[in-house]
Scaffold this motif. Structure first.
Motif, PDB file in Angstrom:
ATOM      1  N   ALA A   1       0.855  -1.046   0.014  1.00 30.69           N
ATOM      2  CA  ALA A   1       0.068  -0.053  -0.074  1.00 30.69           C
ATOM      3  C   ALA A   1       0.638   1.251  -0.124  1.00 30.69           C
ATOM      4  N   ILE A   2       2.080   1.272   0.677  1.00 27.18           N
ATOM      5  CA  ILE A   2       2.847   2.333   0.878  1.00 27.18           C
ATOM      6  C   ILE A   2       3.299   3.113  -0.494  1.00 27.18           C
ATOM      7  N   PRO A   3       3.805   2.275  -1.449  1.00 25.28           N
ATOM      8  CA  PRO A   3       4.074   3.042  -2.820  1.00 25.28           C
ATOM      9  C   PRO A   3       2.900   3.632  -3.398  1.00 25.28           C
ATOM     10  N   GLU A   4       1.819   3.035  -3.540  1.00 22.39           N
ATOM     11  CA  GLU A   4       0.493   3.326  -3.979  1.00 22.39           C
ATOM     12  C   GLU A   4      -0.010   4.600  -3.287  1.00 22.39           C
ATOM     13  N   LEU A   5       0.411   4.738  -2.005  1.00 20.42           N
ATOM     14  CA  LEU A   5      -0.167   6.083  -1.199  1.00 20.42           C
ATOM     15  C   LEU A   5       0.947   7.053  -1.870  1.00 20.42           C
ATOM     16  N   LYS A   6       2.139   6.950  -1.783  1.00 19.18           N
ATOM     17  CA  LYS A   6       2.974   8.031  -2.192  1.00 19.18           C
ATOM     18  C   LYS A   6       2.922   8.476  -3.761  1.00 19.18           C
TER      19      LYS A   6
END
Length: 310
Positions: free
Chosen positions: A257-262
């Motif tokens: 999820a983290i790269p998608e949020l970034k």
């Protein structure tokens, strides 16, 4: 209650205009009988003088926009994890308990009188509310924070956050972060777009809490557009400001999820009480749920226990 059932139940409740506590996977850890961790915790509860409005206003310092901080100036994950954590409280519903409320639900429903006592305790104990830009600057550059900082966060867009919590916070000069679930905007028992804009205009921060509170760990393909991109655009149109901060539904997250949020403009994200990620601590910032069972003293003890040295 399973995560999947909780999500489905919430969606049905929104459609019916019923407010429910949604982020209920982190059980409150402190109890009414919890003993103080040190004498300072007890002293802060009893005789500390109330902070004046002028002092509170001075504490609301302007922090740099995260995008203005050069990449070379941002601390490493190890350095961020080494900094003392700021206590961050998570609230859901602020209303009196009803006969039909379950024992578990009451953890996420803080009675009005208790919420007022909790806010008074924070003021009397010398706490100063901070906002996400300040926290980001502190974590990434070591920027100074007010003495005894605390962050107040509110999930799920419940109307009582505006009608009950905001006026009480106003009395103490407190500001908070409201993580908005956009599917509920304008529905019965939830905030309207005008109320969200008013919060933003008055100096509170609006963050994203997805479109309809589905578990981020299950997102695939277009889910990122539906749950993150479109709600972010909606909130930006309402507030006229960038939406940079995100709270995971149920506090649940995964590394994917983290790269998608970034990619979608988020600079940090908030979980609940679990351990922070060692590679991306800015996207796993810890909070604790303020339980409806807690007295002000127990809340203070839990803040000390949960954030001191962890």
């Amino acid at each position: 209650m399973s995560h999947r059932f909780s999500s489905l139940l919430l969606g049905a409740a929104v459609a019916a205009g019923i407010a429910l506590p949604a982020c209920n996977t982190e059980k409150a850890s402190a109890t009414e009988g919890a003993s103080p961790t040190n004498e300072a915790a007890a002293t802060a509860m009893s005789g500390a003088a109330a902070t004046t409005e002028a002092e509170q206003a001075a504490a609301q310092t302007t922090a740099p926009d995260p995008s203005s901080i050069p990449a070379g100036k941002i601390a490493s994950a190890t350095e961020i994890l080494a900094r003392p954590q700021v206590p961050i409280l998570c609230y859901h519903q602020i209303r009196d308990w009803r006969a039909k409320d379950s024992k578990g639900a009451k953890d996420y429903i803080v009675p009005v009188a208790e919420f007022k006592k909790q806010m008074q305790m924070l003021a009397d104990s010398g706490y100063h509310t901070i906002l996400p830009d300040q926290l980001y600057a502190y974590l990434t550059t070591g920027a100074k924070l007010p003495e005894k900082p605390v962050m107040l966060t509110f999930d799920d867009t419940d109307l009582d956050q505006f009608t009950v919590a905001k006026p009480e916070m106003d009395k103490h000069g407190f500001k908070g972060v409201f993580f908005v679930m956009t599917v509920s905007l304008g529905r019965p028992n939830y905030m309207s777009k005008a109320q969200v804009k008013q919060l933003s205009d008055e100096g509170h921060v609006i963050g994203s809490h997805t479109w309809d509170h589905h578990n981020v760990k299950k997102y695939q393909g277009e889910d990122w557009v539906t749950q993150i991109e479109k709600p972010t655009k909606t909130l930006q149109e309402i507030t006229g400001k960038e939406i940079k901060y995100f709270a995971y539904p149920f506090g649940l997250w995964n590394k994917e999820a983290i790269p998608e949020l970034k990619k979608r403009g988020m600079v940090s994200a908030f979980v609940l009480a679990e351990k922070r990620d060692e590679q991306d601590p800015l996207f796993t910032i810890r909070r604790i749920i303020a339980s409806g069972y807690w007295s002000p003293k127990t809340l203070h003890n839990s803040m000390v226990q949960s954030f001191d040295g962890k």
